[in-house]
Design a protein around this motif. Structure first.
Motif, PDB file in Angstrom:
ATOM      1  N   PRO A 189       4.353   0.068  12.622  1.00 30.60           N
ATOM      2  CA  PRO A 189       4.002  -1.337  12.886  1.00 30.60           C
ATOM      3  C   PRO A 189       3.469  -1.574  14.296  1.00 30.60           C
ATOM      4  CG  PRO A 189       6.379  -1.083  12.540  1.00 30.60           C
ATOM      5  CD  PRO A 189       5.752   0.202  12.155  1.00 30.60           C
ATOM      6  N   ALA A 216       1.327  -4.336   4.726  1.00 29.95           N
ATOM      7  CA  ALA A 216       0.551  -4.409   5.969  1.00 29.95           C
ATOM      8  C   ALA A 216       0.452  -5.825   6.524  1.00 29.95           C
ATOM      9  CB  ALA A 216      -0.852  -3.849   5.737  1.00 29.95           C
ATOM     10  N   ASP A 217       0.550  -6.827   5.658  1.00 26.76           N
ATOM     11  CA  ASP A 217       0.363  -8.207   6.112  1.00 26.76           C
ATOM     12  C   ASP A 217       1.670  -8.936   6.396  1.00 26.76           C
ATOM     13  OD1 ASP A 217      -2.405  -7.970   5.914  1.00 26.76           O
ATOM     14  OD2 ASP A 217      -2.380  -8.485   3.789  1.00 26.76           O
ATOM     15  N   THR A 266       0.859  -1.187   0.000  1.00 26.49           N
ATOM     16  CA  THR A 266       0.000   0.000   0.000  1.00 26.49           C
ATOM     17  C   THR A 266       0.894   1.235   0.000  1.00 26.49           C
ATOM     18  OG1 THR A 266      -1.646  -1.186   1.331  1.00 26.49           O
ATOM     19  CG2 THR A 266      -1.859   1.214   1.209  1.00 26.49           C
ATOM     20  N   TRP A 280      -0.176  -0.314  14.080  1.00 26.17           N
ATOM     21  CA  TRP A 280      -0.933  -1.150  13.153  1.00 26.17           C
ATOM     22  C   TRP A 280      -1.204  -2.536  13.742  1.00 26.17           C
ATOM     23  CZ3 TRP A 280      -4.444  -1.739   9.952  1.00 26.17           C
ATOM     24  CH2 TRP A 280      -4.526  -2.811   9.060  1.00 26.17           C
ATOM     25  N   THR A 281      -0.216  -3.112  14.440  1.00 25.29           N
ATOM     26  CA  THR A 281      -0.391  -4.434  15.049  1.00 25.29           C
ATOM     27  C   THR A 281      -1.576  -4.424  16.021  1.00 25.29           C
ATOM     28  OG1 THR A 281       1.962  -4.911  14.819  1.00 25.29           O
ATOM     29  CG2 THR A 281       0.750  -6.209  16.450  1.00 25.29           C
ATOM     30  N   ARG A 284      -5.210  -3.333  14.022  1.00 23.71           N
ATOM     31  CA  ARG A 284      -5.937  -4.295  13.201  1.00 23.71           C
ATOM     32  C   ARG A 284      -6.548  -5.400  14.051  1.00 23.71           C
ATOM     33  NH1 ARG A 284      -2.414  -7.867   9.043  1.00 23.71           N
ATOM     34  NH2 ARG A 284      -1.182  -9.098  10.488  1.00 23.71           N
ATOM     35  N   GLY A 293       3.348  -5.506   9.729  1.00 22.69           N
ATOM     36  CA  GLY A 293       3.515  -4.309   8.909  1.00 22.69           C
ATOM     37  C   GLY A 293       4.972  -3.946   8.719  1.00 22.69           C
ATOM     38  N   PHE A 351       4.130   0.303   2.196  1.00 24.98           N
ATOM     39  CA  PHE A 351       3.872  -0.439   3.423  1.00 24.98           C
ATOM     40  C   PHE A 351       3.252  -1.783   3.099  1.00 24.98           C
ATOM     41  CE2 PHE A 351       1.176  -0.991   7.387  1.00 24.98           C
ATOM     42  CZ  PHE A 351       2.238  -1.187   8.251  1.00 24.98           C
ATOM     43  N   LEU A 361      -6.368   0.667   8.305  1.00 23.33           N
ATOM     44  CA  LEU A 361      -5.090   1.344   8.080  1.00 23.33           C
ATOM     45  C   LEU A 361      -5.288   2.834   7.814  1.00 23.33           C
ATOM     46  CD1 LEU A 361      -2.004   1.116   7.737  1.00 23.33           C
ATOM     47  CD2 LEU A 361      -2.412   0.555   5.315  1.00 23.33           C
TER      48      LEU A 361
END
Length: 451
Positions: A348, A397-398, A60, A351-352, A355, A424, A395, A361
């Motif tokens: 990260p 993300a997964d 992304t 984001w961790t 999500r 991420g 980024f 995001l």
């Protein structure tokens, strides 16, 4: 109208199924010219660039993050951190703009000559764009307007000992006088809000017990100080900002002040949103920061405060030091330096957690890019939109990784996140359309009103 494939070439075109624009994550082509975003068009329109980059399916494109709370410490304490190491770490974490705090450098940024020293130290070293906060300390009210005119983004004060003697605190009346001065030119007072009297009466923190350290910096100290900031901002009409909120108790009065029209904004930090007092080992001084990391129930309320819009943004408060100052040998929370090193890891980390909570995001990036840019009135940063600086990161993300402190770019190899698995990965970062390689510093020293 932006140019199509029949028009002039762009310096860079980035194409992908996942481009985070102001319309959300969507399939787009982005054209960059002269360091600015000059076109955003549907994928397949065929924008032509001298360089073209196609995102992988798992990538992304997001706007570069803006971190308005970083202690670089150069000059004077460059062994703690410096502009080269700090901005290299920022870029590796997808951060393309930082604002440097007026301490713990020597001299602190409390007058124009000190600002000039800091700019001279940063010149030619920065991998990302760097701006500067000024400091408000006893006796420097006459320096505030000259610093503002020289381009600082606002002024930081403490309501208790700052940790370094050369940056003394204001009492609430002095803060109010300075706020009234700042109101005259619509500058911003940013406040380390802990009350010295409450902390003087709390238990002392000596020893390796985290619970004892936590008791030494009670929520009440934050709550009392935040109440002072709110009322002084209400009386003066000045803009005020609460730094590194850790006490969720303060959220109702912050919400009330905002409803009343008090010009108040609030930040919190990754360590308050990801770490838990209950899980901090005794002697683990890498976790020491002020105000402290609090309990699980407090953390949940901070997340709710973000989702409700009571807390405006998330920034690092990257406050590094040398290893010896963390007293690793003894693990004594009473003597260890208080500060968390995390500049490279903010995205990260958040984001961790986000999500896991079902937060998209787009929302995370808003908290860490658009909102801090708005706080600092950086009108061309923090969003992927026409006319904005072409500051991006790519980024994944997964993708996941495990933090290895030896692979982080900040100067001293300590962080409370060492060994922590995170989701991420920032694969590449661009500043004004040029990829940051960590070898050729291309960052600018920015001033209020210019960026």
């Amino acid at each position: 109208m932006s140019e199509t494939s029949t028009g002039p070439e762009f310096d860079l075109v980035i194409r992908g199924e996942r481009i985070l624009t102001t319309a959300g994550i969507t399939a787009r082509e982005v054209g960059v010219r002269n360091g600015k975003i000059a076109a955003i068009e549907p994928l397949g329109n065929g924008l032509r660039g001298r360089q073209t980059l196609d995102l992988a399916a798992d990538e992304t494109l997001i706007p570069g993050l803006v971190d308005t709370h970083v202690h670089v410490n150069e000059p004077g304490r460059t062994e703690w951190e410096g502009f080269a190491s700090a901005t290299r770490a920022a870029a590796a974490g997808g951060v393309t703009t930082i604002l440097d705090m007026p301490l713990n450098s020597i001299p602190p940024t409390v007058n124009v000559p000190a600002l000039e020293e800091k700019r001279a130290a940063a010149s030619g070293q920065a991998f990302v764009d760097v701006g500067f906060w000024g400091g408000a300390v006893p006796g420097n009210i006459g320096d505030l307007r000259p610093l503002h005119d020289e381009g600082v983004f606002g002024f930081k004060c403490f309501l208790l000992h700052s940790g370094v003697d050369e940056f003394p605190p204001l009492d609430a009346d002095e803060m109010e006088k300075d706020m009234a001065e700042l109101k005259g030119f619509d500058s911003l007072m940013i406040v380390h809000a802990e009350d010295s009297r409450a902390i003087d009466r709390a238990p002392h923190a000596e020893g390796d017990q985290y619970s004892r350290f936590l008791a030494s910096r009670p929520r009440g100290a934050e709550n009392v100080a935040i109440a002072e900031v709110i009322e002084r901002a209400r009386w003066t009409g000045a803009r005020a900002h609460i730094l590194h909120l850790s006490s969720s108790d303060a959220l109702p009065m912050i919400a009330s002040a905002k409803r009343d029209g008090v010009r108040l904004t609030v930040e919190t930090c990754p360590h308050y949103l990801t770490l838990l007092a209950e899980e901090i080992p005794n002697g683990a001084t890498a976790f020491k920061c002020c105000p402290p990391i609090r309990e699980a129930s407090n953390r949940e309320l901070l997340w709710k405060g973000l989702e409700d819009g009571i807390i405006d943004c998330i920034v690092s408060d990257h406050s590094p030091s040398t290893l010896d100052l963390k007293d690793l040998e003894n693990g004594d929370f009473g003597v260890a330096w208080g500060g968390v090193a995390s500049l490279q890891l903010g995205l990260p980390l958040i984001w961790t957690e986000a999500r896991r909570r079902g937060i998209p995001l787009e929302t995370v990036v808003s908290w860490m890019a658009r909102k801090p840019a708005e706080l600092a009135r950086l009108t061309h940063k923090g969003q992927l939109a026409l006319g904005f600086d072409a500051d991006f990161s790519i980024f994944a993300a997964d993708e996941s990784f495990v933090v290895d402190v030896k692979k982080l770019h900040h100067r001293n190899p300590i962080t409370p996140y060492d060994g922590k698995p995170l989701a991420g990965v920032v694969r590449r970062t661009f500043l004004r359309g040029t990829e940051i390689d960590g070898e050729h510093p291309g960052g600018k020293l920015i001033r209020r009103g210019e960026a």
